[in-house]
Design a protein around this motif. Structure first.
Motif, short mmCIF file in Angstrom:
data_model
loop_
_atom_site.label_atom_id
_atom_site.label_comp_id
_atom_site.label_asym_id
_atom_site.label_seq_id
_atom_site.Cartn_x
_atom_site.Cartn_y
_atom_site.Cartn_z
N GLN A 213 2.55 -2.77 -6.04
CA GLN A 213 2.39 -1.46 -5.91
C GLN A 213 3.11 -0.87 -6.85
O GLN A 213 4.56 -0.89 -6.93
CB GLN A 213 2.66 -0.86 -4.57
CG GLN A 213 2.40 0.46 -4.13
CD GLN A 213 2.89 0.74 -2.69
OE1 GLN A 213 3.83 0.49 -2.31
NE2 GLN A 213 2.06 1.58 -1.96
N ARG B 298 -11.81 -7.53 -0.60
CA ARG B 298 -10.81 -8.35 0.07
C ARG B 298 -11.41 -9.01 1.25
O ARG B 298 -11.17 -10.35 1.60
CB ARG B 298 -9.47 -7.52 0.35
CG ARG B 298 -8.78 -7.12 -0.74
CD ARG B 298 -7.52 -6.52 -0.47
NE ARG B 298 -7.58 -5.42 0.40
CZ ARG B 298 -7.66 -4.06 -0.19
NH1 ARG B 298 -7.81 -3.67 -1.49
NH2 ARG B 298 -7.69 -3.04 0.60
N GLY C 256 -3.84 -5.68 -7.25
CA GLY C 256 -3.44 -4.41 -7.77
C GLY C 256 -4.22 -4.27 -8.89
O GLY C 256 -5.02 -4.87 -9.58
N GLU D 63 -5.68 0.69 -1.07
CA GLU D 63 -4.35 -0.08 -0.94
C GLU D 63 -4.84 -0.97 0.62
O GLU D 63 -5.19 -0.41 1.59
CB GLU D 63 -3.24 0.97 -0.60
CG GLU D 63 -2.76 1.47 -1.78
CD GLU D 63 -1.48 2.36 -1.84
OE1 GLU D 63 -1.42 3.16 -1.02
OE2 GLU D 63 -0.66 2.00 -2.69
N THR E 257 -0.87 -9.29 4.58
CA THR E 257 -0.52 -8.86 3.30
C THR E 257 1.00 -8.41 3.16
O THR E 257 1.64 -8.10 3.98
CB THR E 257 -1.49 -7.55 3.52
OG1 THR E 257 -2.95 -7.78 3.47
CG2 THR E 257 -1.39 -6.92 2.02
N VAL F 166 3.41 -6.20 0.49
CA VAL F 166 3.56 -5.04 -0.48
C VAL F 166 4.63 -5.32 -1.38
O VAL F 166 6.08 -5.37 -0.66
CB VAL F 166 3.48 -3.66 0.06
CG1 VAL F 166 3.06 -2.42 -0.99
CG2 VAL F 166 2.17 -3.63 1.17
N TYR G 83 0.39 -7.57 -2.60
CA TYR G 83 -0.09 -6.24 -3.27
C TYR G 83 1.05 -5.52 -4.11
O TYR G 83 2.08 -5.46 -3.60
CB TYR G 83 -0.59 -5.25 -2.01
CG TYR G 83 -0.87 -3.70 -2.91
CD1 TYR G 83 -1.45 -3.73 -3.97
CD2 TYR G 83 -0.07 -2.83 -2.22
CE1 TYR G 83 -1.53 -2.21 -4.55
CE2 TYR G 83 -0.60 -1.10 -2.66
CZ TYR G 83 -1.02 -1.18 -3.90
OH TYR G 83 -1.21 0.14 -4.50
#
Ligand SMILES: Nc1ncnc2c1ncn2[C@@H]1O[C@H](COP(=O)(O)OP(=O)(O)O)[C@@H](O)[C@H]1O
Ligand SMILES: O=C(O)[C@H](O)[C@@H](O)[C@H](O)[C@H](O)COP(=O)(O)O
Length: 243
Positions: free
Chosen positions: A177, A160, A83, A209, A216, A218, A175
């Motif tokens: 966010q 990535r 991030g 994103e 993954t 979030v 991630y």
């Protein structure tokens, strides 16, 4: 000086760069972290001066807040906490590493000094600046016999993809966010870090994103540090990530 840590008083990842004194390093990062002062017996310096805390050391530092996480079954594969600047990669990455008993690598500690100088001067990095840095992170991921937790902005899909390729396919991305307002607040309140808050907008403009990308998770960072860590660990328990 605020320090919303979940493990007050515990030592943190040590990131020492060659040619940088512990004091200089501390100033470049955050002033509340003890860093070099707590380099334990089991920690080692990599070739380029980044310290990797051993799993034994990290376990011994686990706070009562994280001890129930010892019950979490071993997670198969390395984890990149990603991030933009200020989203909490270091704070969350360290806690996740402690929870799983993995070593933690601070991605910022692997930037060449030229990148640090650029960012310190308020100049955003380019792809050309980032490739060698990402390559080094990928190298460390692939060289490690044990899974690692790494903090790395990993802003673009192509970055990535490189990390996944180098790590051999088992990489998981967390991630973190957050809205611009939340992130700006975090950067403004952070002390002693080389990254100026003025670079947040270019970070956000560069960010692609990882929504919909494989393996993954979030996590919304607009909650306390302890809650972000809890949410991250809960998301990482998803059995689908292990396949
Ligand atoms: N959930 C949170 N709530 C409040 N402050 C936080 C939270 N997560 C991190 N912080 C603080 O925000 C700042 C940036 O966090 P840090 O972990 O250094 O982010 P990054 O490594 O992504 O730049 C630090 O001062 C940290 O203590
Ligand atoms: O790709 C980049 O532009 C940098 O890696 C950047 O994203 C990173 O965030 C800085 O190194 C600041 O460090 P923090 O992420 O710790 O704020």
């Amino acid at each position: 000086m605020s320090c919303p840590r979940i493990s007050e008083g515990s030592c943190e990842l040590v990131s020492l760069r060659q040619g940088t004194t512990p004091e200089g390093n501390r100033q470049r990062r955050t002033s509340f972290r003890s860093k070099s002062a707590c380099l334990g017996a089991g920690a080692a310096l990599s070739a380029n001066g980044v310290a990797i805390m051993s799993r034994r050391d990290e376990r011994s530092m686990a706070s009562p807040d994280t001890s129930p996480l010892d019950q979490v079954s071993k997670f198969p594969g390395s984890i990149v906490v990603m991030g933009v600047s200020g989203c909490g990669k270091t704070s969350v990455g360290e806690a996740v590493a402690r929870a799983f008993g993995y070593a933690f690598i601070e991605g910022d500690g692997l930037h060449p000094q030229t990148n640090i100088a650029k960012m310190s001067a308020g100049v955003p990095l380019t792809d050309e600046d980032r490739w060698p840095w990402l390559g080094e992170i990928g190298r460390q991921l692939s060289a490690s016999a044990e899974p690692l937790v790494v903090s790395c902005s990993a802003l673009k899909r192509s970055y990535r993809a490189l990390l996944r390729e180098r790590a051999g396919g088992d990489l998981i991305f967390v991630y973190l966010q957050g809205s611009r307002d939340v992130l700006a607040g975090r950067m403004q309140h952070r002390e002693g870090h080389f990254m100026p808050a003025s670079l947040l907008d270019t970070q956000l403009a560069t960010l692609e994103e990882p929504i919909g990308e494989p393996r993954t998770v979030v996590v919304d960072v607009d909650q306390s540090a302890a809650d972000v860590i809890k949410a991250t660990l809960a998301a990482l328990r998803d059995p689908g990530l292990s396949s």
